[in-house]
Design a protein around this motif. Structure first.
Motif, PDB file in Angstrom:
ATOM      1  N   GLN A  19       0.855  -1.186   0.000  1.00  0.00           N
ATOM      2  CA  GLN A  19       0.000   0.000   0.000  1.00  0.00           C
ATOM      3  C   GLN A  19       0.898   1.244   0.000  1.00  0.00           C
ATOM      4  O   GLN A  19       1.946   1.252   0.627  1.00  0.00           O
ATOM      5  N   VAL A  20       0.473   2.273  -0.686  1.00  0.00           N
ATOM      6  CA  VAL A  20       1.210   3.537  -0.723  1.00  0.00           C
ATOM      7  C   VAL A  20       0.497   4.536   0.186  1.00  0.00           C
ATOM      8  O   VAL A  20      -0.700   4.784   0.036  1.00  0.00           O
ATOM      9  N   ASP A  47       7.194  10.692  -6.383  1.00  0.00           N
ATOM     10  CA  ASP A  47       7.396  10.817  -7.820  1.00  0.00           C
ATOM     11  C   ASP A  47       6.593   9.707  -8.489  1.00  0.00           C
ATOM     12  O   ASP A  47       7.015   8.555  -8.542  1.00  0.00           O
ATOM     13  N   TRP A  48       5.409  10.062  -8.997  1.00  0.00           N
ATOM     14  CA  TRP A  48       4.483   9.072  -9.532  1.00  0.00           C
ATOM     15  C   TRP A  48       4.957   8.436 -10.830  1.00  0.00           C
ATOM     16  O   TRP A  48       4.283   7.542 -11.359  1.00  0.00           O
ATOM     17  N   LEU A  55       7.443   3.434  -4.939  1.00  0.00           N
ATOM     18  CA  LEU A  55       6.500   4.305  -4.231  1.00  0.00           C
ATOM     19  C   LEU A  55       6.155   3.740  -2.857  1.00  0.00           C
ATOM     20  O   LEU A  55       6.053   4.477  -1.880  1.00  0.00           O
ATOM     21  N   VAL A  56       5.979   2.418  -2.777  1.00  0.00           N
ATOM     22  CA  VAL A  56       5.671   1.765  -1.505  1.00  0.00           C
ATOM     23  C   VAL A  56       6.794   2.036  -0.499  1.00  0.00           C
ATOM     24  O   VAL A  56       6.542   2.447   0.635  1.00  0.00           O
ATOM     25  N   GLU A  57       8.030   1.823  -0.902  1.00  0.00           N
ATOM     26  CA  GLU A  57       9.150   2.007   0.029  1.00  0.00           C
ATOM     27  C   GLU A  57       9.366   3.480   0.380  1.00  0.00           C
ATOM     28  O   GLU A  57       9.656   3.806   1.528  1.00  0.00           O
TER      29      GLU A  57
END
Length: 104
Positions: A19-20, A47-48, A55-57
């Motif tokens: 999950q983000v 940064d999409w 993104l998760v990390e």
């Protein structure tokens, strides 16, 4: 003293389930009333264009830092999305954002 009174298991649990975390809200309960308070002042943005795993990390790192810097007794409430809410690539807003409250 840092605001973390328990381990940040909810943040890690979200990341462990890919999950983000989009952002966190900060709440305080005083005399039976709950109200929003200012956050830690950390300004972070994802940064999409990066892969989901990155993104998760990245979204694990910043909320953990926020939680560790929150004053004692503050409730940190992360808001997160699942990869299936792919509003970045299909440009539609996610229908549901999940919300959780965890005290640190």
């Amino acid at each position: 003293m840092a605001g973390r009174t328990r381990s940040p298991s909810s943040i890690n649990d979200l990341a462990d389930h890919t999950q983000v975390i989009l952002h966190s809200q900060f709440w305080q309960v005083d005399a039976g009333r709950t109200y929003g308070v200012s956050g830690t002042g950390l300004d972070w943005e994802l940064d999409w264009t990066e892969p989901w795993e990155h993104l998760v990390e990245e979204s694990r790192t910043w909320p953990l830092l926020e939680a560790s810097e929150a004053p004692a007794g503050i409730i940190v409430a992360p808001t997160w999305i699942d990869e299936r809410c792919d509003f970045v690539n299909d440009w539609t807003s996610p229908v549901i954002l999940s919300f959780s409250i965890a005290m640190y």
